[in-house]
Design a protein around this motif. Sequence first.
Motif, PDB file in Angstrom:
ATOM      1  N   GLY A  94       7.722  10.144  -3.204  1.00 14.65           N
ATOM      2  CA  GLY A  94       7.382   9.995  -1.807  1.00 14.65           C
ATOM      3  C   GLY A  94       6.898  11.317  -1.300  1.00 14.65           C
ATOM      4  N   GLY A  95       6.585  11.111  -0.024  1.00 18.59           N
ATOM      5  CA  GLY A  95       6.599   9.797   0.900  1.00 18.59           C
ATOM      6  C   GLY A  95       5.224   9.247   0.977  1.00 18.59           C
ATOM      7  N   PRO A  96       4.957   8.624   1.758  1.00 18.99           N
ATOM      8  CA  PRO A  96       3.585   7.766   1.933  1.00 18.99           C
ATOM      9  C   PRO A  96       2.397   8.686   1.916  1.00 18.99           C
ATOM     10  CG  PRO A  96       5.250   6.746   3.477  1.00 18.99           C
ATOM     11  CD  PRO A  96       5.919   7.925   2.637  1.00 18.99           C
ATOM     12  N   THR A  97       2.508   9.839   2.550  1.00 14.37           N
ATOM     13  CA  THR A  97       1.384  10.770   2.894  1.00 14.37           C
ATOM     14  C   THR A  97       0.893  11.363   1.410  1.00 14.37           C
ATOM     15  OG1 THR A  97       1.960  11.478   5.079  1.00 14.37           O
ATOM     16  CG2 THR A  97       0.502  12.835   3.940  1.00 14.37           C
ATOM     17  N   LEU A  98       1.860  11.648   0.585  1.00 13.94           N
ATOM     18  CA  LEU A  98       1.557  12.418  -0.484  1.00 13.94           C
ATOM     19  C   LEU A  98       1.149  11.285  -1.508  1.00 13.94           C
ATOM     20  CD1 LEU A  98       1.489  14.756  -2.525  1.00 13.94           C
ATOM     21  CD2 LEU A  98       4.055  14.468  -3.162  1.00 13.94           C
ATOM     22  N   VAL A  99       1.740  10.067  -1.684  1.00 16.45           N
ATOM     23  CA  VAL A  99       1.456   9.144  -2.500  1.00 16.45           C
ATOM     24  C   VAL A  99      -0.048   8.622  -2.385  1.00 16.45           C
ATOM     25  CG1 VAL A  99       1.909   6.604  -3.292  1.00 16.45           C
ATOM     26  CG2 VAL A  99       3.768   8.289  -3.044  1.00 16.45           C
ATOM     27  N   THR A 100      -0.162   8.510  -0.810  1.00 13.46           N
ATOM     28  CA  THR A 100      -1.613   8.192  -0.567  1.00 13.46           C
ATOM     29  C   THR A 100      -2.691   9.182  -0.970  1.00 13.46           C
ATOM     30  OG1 THR A 100      -0.785   6.832   1.391  1.00 13.46           O
ATOM     31  CG2 THR A 100      -3.175   7.464   1.274  1.00 13.46           C
ATOM     32  N   ALA A 101      -2.457  10.360  -0.616  1.00 13.42           N
ATOM     33  CA  ALA A 101      -3.288  11.119  -1.072  1.00 13.42           C
ATOM     34  C   ALA A 101      -3.608  11.430  -2.525  1.00 13.42           C
ATOM     35  CB  ALA A 101      -2.801  12.824  -0.688  1.00 13.42           C
ATOM     36  N   LEU A 102      -2.479  11.202  -3.409  1.00 14.31           N
ATOM     37  CA  LEU A 102      -2.896  11.160  -4.922  1.00 14.31           C
ATOM     38  C   LEU A 102      -3.616   9.849  -5.147  1.00 14.31           C
ATOM     39  CD1 LEU A 102       0.732  12.267  -6.095  1.00 14.31           C
ATOM     40  CD2 LEU A 102      -1.390  13.423  -6.562  1.00 14.31           C
ATOM     41  N   LEU A 103      -3.497   8.854  -4.864  1.00 19.48           N
ATOM     42  CA  LEU A 103      -4.117   7.732  -5.014  1.00 19.48           C
ATOM     43  C   LEU A 103      -5.552   7.798  -4.437  1.00 19.48           C
ATOM     44  CD1 LEU A 103      -1.672   4.884  -3.983  1.00 19.48           C
ATOM     45  CD2 LEU A 103      -2.410   5.076  -6.241  1.00 19.48           C
ATOM     46  N   ASP A 136      -3.988   5.155   4.835  1.00 24.73           N
ATOM     47  CA  ASP A 136      -5.384   4.749   4.888  1.00 24.73           C
ATOM     48  C   ASP A 136      -5.954   5.052   3.250  1.00 24.73           C
ATOM     49  OD1 ASP A 136      -7.743   3.858   5.096  1.00 24.73           O
ATOM     50  OD2 ASP A 136      -8.324   5.392   6.361  1.00 24.73           O
ATOM     51  N   LEU A 137      -6.125   4.039   2.654  1.00 28.26           N
ATOM     52  CA  LEU A 137      -7.045   4.310   1.278  1.00 28.26           C
ATOM     53  C   LEU A 137      -8.432   4.092   1.435  1.00 28.26           C
ATOM     54  CD1 LEU A 137      -4.548   2.507  -1.093  1.00 28.26           C
ATOM     55  CD2 LEU A 137      -4.799   4.836  -1.009  1.00 28.26           C
ATOM     56  N   ASP A 138      -9.062   4.078   2.680  1.00 27.47           N
ATOM     57  CA  ASP A 138     -10.451   3.805   2.677  1.00 27.47           C
ATOM     58  C   ASP A 138     -10.842   2.486   2.014  1.00 27.47           C
ATOM     59  OD1 ASP A 138     -13.093   4.176   3.532  1.00 27.47           O
ATOM     60  OD2 ASP A 138     -13.295   5.449   2.013  1.00 27.47           O
ATOM     61  N   VAL A 139     -10.145   1.284   2.484  1.00 23.20           N
ATOM     62  CA  VAL A 139     -10.513  -0.085   1.918  1.00 23.20           C
ATOM     63  C   VAL A 139     -11.217  -0.734   2.890  1.00 23.20           C
ATOM     64  CG1 VAL A 139      -9.776  -2.017   0.550  1.00 23.20           C
ATOM     65  CG2 VAL A 139      -8.955   0.385   0.311  1.00 23.20           C
ATOM     66  N   PRO A 140     -12.236  -0.736   3.424  1.00 20.31           N
ATOM     67  CA  PRO A 140     -12.809  -1.596   4.354  1.00 20.31           C
ATOM     68  C   PRO A 140     -13.080  -2.994   4.223  1.00 20.31           C
ATOM     69  CG  PRO A 140     -14.538  -0.281   3.466  1.00 20.31           C
ATOM     70  CD  PRO A 140     -13.462   0.170   2.793  1.00 20.31           C
ATOM     71  N   THR A 141     -13.199  -3.193   2.802  1.00 21.06           N
ATOM     72  CA  THR A 141     -13.410  -4.824   2.565  1.00 21.06           C
ATOM     73  C   THR A 141     -12.735  -4.905   1.177  1.00 21.06           C
ATOM     74  OG1 THR A 141     -15.422  -4.360   1.060  1.00 21.06           O
ATOM     75  CG2 THR A 141     -15.851  -4.634   3.502  1.00 21.06           C
ATOM     76  N   MET A 142     -12.486  -6.167   0.690  1.00 27.74           N
ATOM     77  CA  MET A 142     -11.819  -6.348  -0.597  1.00 27.74           C
ATOM     78  C   MET A 142     -12.465  -6.048  -1.620  1.00 27.74           C
ATOM     79  SD  MET A 142      -8.839  -7.928  -0.091  1.00 27.74           S
ATOM     80  CE  MET A 142      -8.763  -8.325  -1.760  1.00 27.74           C
TER      81      MET A 142
END
Length: 337
Positions: free
Chosen positions: A264-273, A300-306
């Motif tokens: 955790g948490g969401p901020t670190l997990v998102t940054a790693l992804l 936010d994972l920067d996913v504007p479209t599928m």
Amino acid sequence: MLRALELARRGPAHGPNPRVGCVLLDADGAVLAEGWHAGAGSPHAEAAAVADARARGVAVQHATAVVTLEPCAHTGRTGPCSELLAEAGVRRVVHAVADPNPVAGGGADALRSRGVDVVGGVRAPEGEELLRIWLTSVRRGRPWVTVKTAQSLDGRVAAADGSSRWITSEQARLHAHRLRGEVDAVVVGTGTVLADDPALTARTPEGTPAAHQPLRVVVGERDVPQGARMRGPGGELLHLRTRDLDGALRSLAAREVRHVLVDGGPTLVTALLRAGLVDEVHTYVAPVLLGASGRAALGDLDVPTMADARRLVPHEVHRLGPDLLLVSVPVPPEEGP
């Protein structure tokens, strides 16, 4: 080789060294002795097998050594296994995976220079699977990164007021503690430290401290409070005051940390992804609904479209009481559909 792989699994999953097994065979293919590596500082699998043969009063001259990893050619906590096998009179070595470690590799060439026949690549896929964490760490120069999330059915990790204990069941939490006992380090961001005050220890099903306690790592520039639970009993506390995640992982690799669990948490997990630094995702899902006001498992994972979605491949699914655990591996962008 299958028996050598089975022996290798007896070694600890954590630690700087690979899990290795060795079987010594006579000229007719009968087993003379066996050995495996029990962890850093203990004899390597080849040395353990030779010692087993000597304890049995069995000669190993002209024997074949079947080893899951290419014997090392390095003197560290122990001597080089390539030299040990050659001096013991072993005449043939069969291994599954070549050693990519620039420090310890080269054992096959060292053996050949001593007149020993060497065959590599036997059961290589099984060997690579067994050693995938260690091999990834050595080849990339950073630890294998396992991300763990515990979330509701609708993808929330906390309620609107920030409370998160407990989304998942006791069975799921026990499983997570067992995972902590198999990694070298548990990593969190400073936000999680300030919000949840985790201890980051590994506990047994009886609630007592596990024999192995992982290094406790905090990434971020804010201070860890003096009264934080992670300053109490458990593994060593390491605070990496940086936002450079790749640099943080490489600094852990310099400490021979091979496997980290990001808890955790969401901020670190998102940054790693987003940085492409995640090797495996463990998602514990509870049949609980927290709604839109709950805290999302990811940012936010920067996913504007599928077409830009981050794809993962499921490897395992486990039922843990009322919860499910999905183990999946991110698909590299160049391999995506």
